[in-house]
Design an enzyme around this catalytic site. Structure first.
Site, PDB file in Angstrom:
ATOM      1  CG  ASP A 260      -2.131   1.107   1.275  1.00 10.40           C
ATOM      2  OD1 ASP A 260      -1.981   1.975   0.222  1.00 10.40           O
ATOM      3  OD2 ASP A 260      -2.530   1.043   2.146  1.00 10.40           O
ATOM      4  CB  SER A 261       2.371   3.320  -2.811  1.00  9.81           C
ATOM      5  OG  SER A 261       1.147   3.422  -3.600  1.00  9.81           O
TER       6      SER A 261
END
Length: 396
Positions: A260-261
C-alpha cells in the site's frame, strides 16, 4: 418573443424546443409550428401555461398572457379517434414481426392489428431490461408476456439485474403473481413522479420551491444519464480490482503482505507479531492511534527487523496494531527506503536497491479478509437457469 415548449408525448418521451413568435400569433398557428417540431398531430396537442389549459384556438398568445421567455407545456392527448391508415408520426419503425411470442407460432401469419398490439409489449420488455420502469398503467401488456420475453433473452435479463434489481428478484422468484405486483407498484410510482413533474413544469416560474425541485430533478437525470453512459462505455469501472499482495517471510514465518503506497508506515497485527516471535521487541513508548478510514490503537513499534522477499533480506520497522485483520502492510516508509516500484504492466513489485522482482498474488491466493465476495454470481446464474427452465416447463 421566444417561447420554450416542453413536450410530453403519449408514450412519455420528452422533447424541448423553442419557437420565435409574435404576441398576436394565434394559438392554432402556434400548434401547427409545434406539430412540425414535436411530430404530435395538431388535433392531439394540448398547450398549458401557468397551470391553465389554453383552449380557444383563435385567440392570440398575448391574450393568454404569454411573454418573451415563457415556458409552456405541450401534452399529447389520448387517442382522439380513428386515424387514416398509415404510420403515425411518432410510431416506432422497428419491426417486431419476427419475434416469437410465447404460446403462438412464429410461422403463422399475423394480422396487422395483432402486430401493432405486440409492438408496445416488446418495447416494454426492452425498457425494463435497460433499467427503465414502465411508465403508465394504461396500455400495459400482459405481465406473463413481459416475464416470458425477459426470461428468453439472457442479455436483457442481465441488464435487468444490474439496473432494476427489485424487478429482477421478482422475476427470478418464479412467481408470476410476485412479478406482477412489483411491476404494478413500479408503474404506480413512475406515474406519480410524472404527475409531480408535470405539475412542477406548469407551476409559476417564479416559485422558488418549484424551481428548486426542478433543479434537483435535472440533477438526478444527469446522474442517471452519466451512470448509463458509464455502464455502456466503461463497464469495467463497476468491477472490483484485486488488491496487491506479495509473499514474504518475517523471522522465517511465511506471510502475505499487502502493498500500500498510500500508507505512511509499515504495520503488522499483534497476532502476526506473536506468530513471528517479535512481540518481545515492541517498544511501547511508541504507542498511539493510527487514523485512516477508521482508527486503530498502536501498541508500539519494532524498530528493526528483517523481511525476506524472494532471495533478498531487507531491513524494516513495524508499527504493531492491536486489532488488525490483515497480517502485514508494507507502507511508503519501507517502499521508499528500498526504492521499490509497482509495475502493473508486468504485475510485479520491483526492489530498486537489488533489482529483485516478485509477482503480486492472484485473487485465489489472497488472505480471506481481502478476497472479493464470491459465490454470488454463481448462485445468480443458477437462479436464472432454474427460472428459464421452470418457465419453459410451464409453457409446454
Amino acid at each position: 418573443m421566444l417561447i420554450t415548449v416542453y413536450c410530453v408525448r403519449r408514450d412519455l418521451s420528452e422533447v424541448t424546443f423553442s419557437l420565435q413568435v409574435s404576441p398576436d400569433f394565434e394559438l392554432r398557428n402556434f400548434k401547427v409550428l409545434c406539430e412540425a417540431e414535436s411530430r404530435v398531430p395538431v388535433e392531439e396537442i394540448q398547450i398549458i401555461h401557468m397551470e391553465r389549459l389554453l383552449i380557444e384556438d383563435h385567440c392570440s398568445l398575448g391574450s393568454y398572457g404569454l411573454k418573451d421567455g415563457d415556458i409552456v407545456v405541450l401534452l399529447q392527448k389520448d387517442n382522439v379517434g380513428p386515424r387514416a391508415p398509415g404510420r403515425a408520426p411518432n410510431q416506432p419503425r422497428v419491426d417486431f414481426s419476427g419475434i416469437a411470442v410465447p404460446g403462438t407460432s412464429s410461422s403463422r401469419p399475423q394480422h396487422p392489428g395483432q402486430q401493432q398490439q405486440r409492438t408496445p409489449a416488446a418495447q416494454r420488455s426492452q425498457g425494463l431490461a435497460s433499467g427503465e420502469k414502465v411508465a403508465g398503467l394504461q396500455g400495459l401488456g400482459s405481465p406473463a408476456l413481459i416475464r416470458s420475453m425477459l426470461l428468453s433473452n439472457p442479455h436483457d435479463l442481465s441488464l435487468l439485474k444490474e439496473r432494476n434489481p427489485p424487478l429482477a428478484e421478482a422475476l427470478l422468484s418464479g412467481s408470476l403473481e410476485t412479478f406482477s405486483q412489483v411491476l404494478m407498484e413500479q408503474q404506480r410510482e413512475k406515474a406519480l413522479r410524472e404527475q409531480e413533474r408535470l405539475r412542477l413544469y406548469t407551476a409559476d416560474p417564479l416559485d422558488r420551491e418549484a424551481q428548486a425541485k426542478i433543479e434537483e430533478e435535472i440533477r438526478q437525470q444527469n446522474i442517471e444519464e452519466n451512470m448509463n453512459i458509464a455502464i455502456e462505455e466503461a463497464p469495467e469501472s463497476f468491477g472490483q480490482v484485486t488488491m496487491l499482495y506479495i509473499n514474504c517471510k518475517v523471522n522465517g514465518h511465511p506471510l502475505k503482505a499487502f502493498v500500500d503506497s498510500g500508507a505512511q508506515m509499515t504495520i503488522m497485527s499483534q497476532a502476526c507479531a506473536e506468530r513471528c516471535n517479535i512481540m518481545r521487541l515492541v517498544d511501547r513508548r511508541w504507542a498511539g492511534v493510527a487514523k485512516g478510514v477508521g482508527t486503530q490503537r498502536i501498541i508500539g513499534r519494532v524498530h528493526l527487523a528483517q523481511i525476506q522477499i524472494e532471495g533478498d533480506f531487507l531491513q524494516c520497522s513495524f508499527s504493531i496494531l492491536e486489532d488488525q485483520p490483515m497480517d502485514m502492510l508494507l507502507g511508503l516508509d519501507m517502499l521508499r527506503r528500498h526504492q521499490c516500484s509497482i509495475d502493473l504492466k508486468k504485475n510485479v513489485l520491483v526492489i530498486g536497491t537489488t533489482g529483485t522482482q516478485t509477482y503480486f498474488l492472484p485473487e485465489g491466493e489472497l488472505p480471506l479478509c481481502s478476497r472479493m465476495v464470491s459465490g454470488q454470481d454463481e448462485s445468480s446464474d443458477k437462479e436464472i437457469t432454474h427460472s428459464v427452465m421452470d418457465s419453459g416447463r410451464k409453457e409446454h
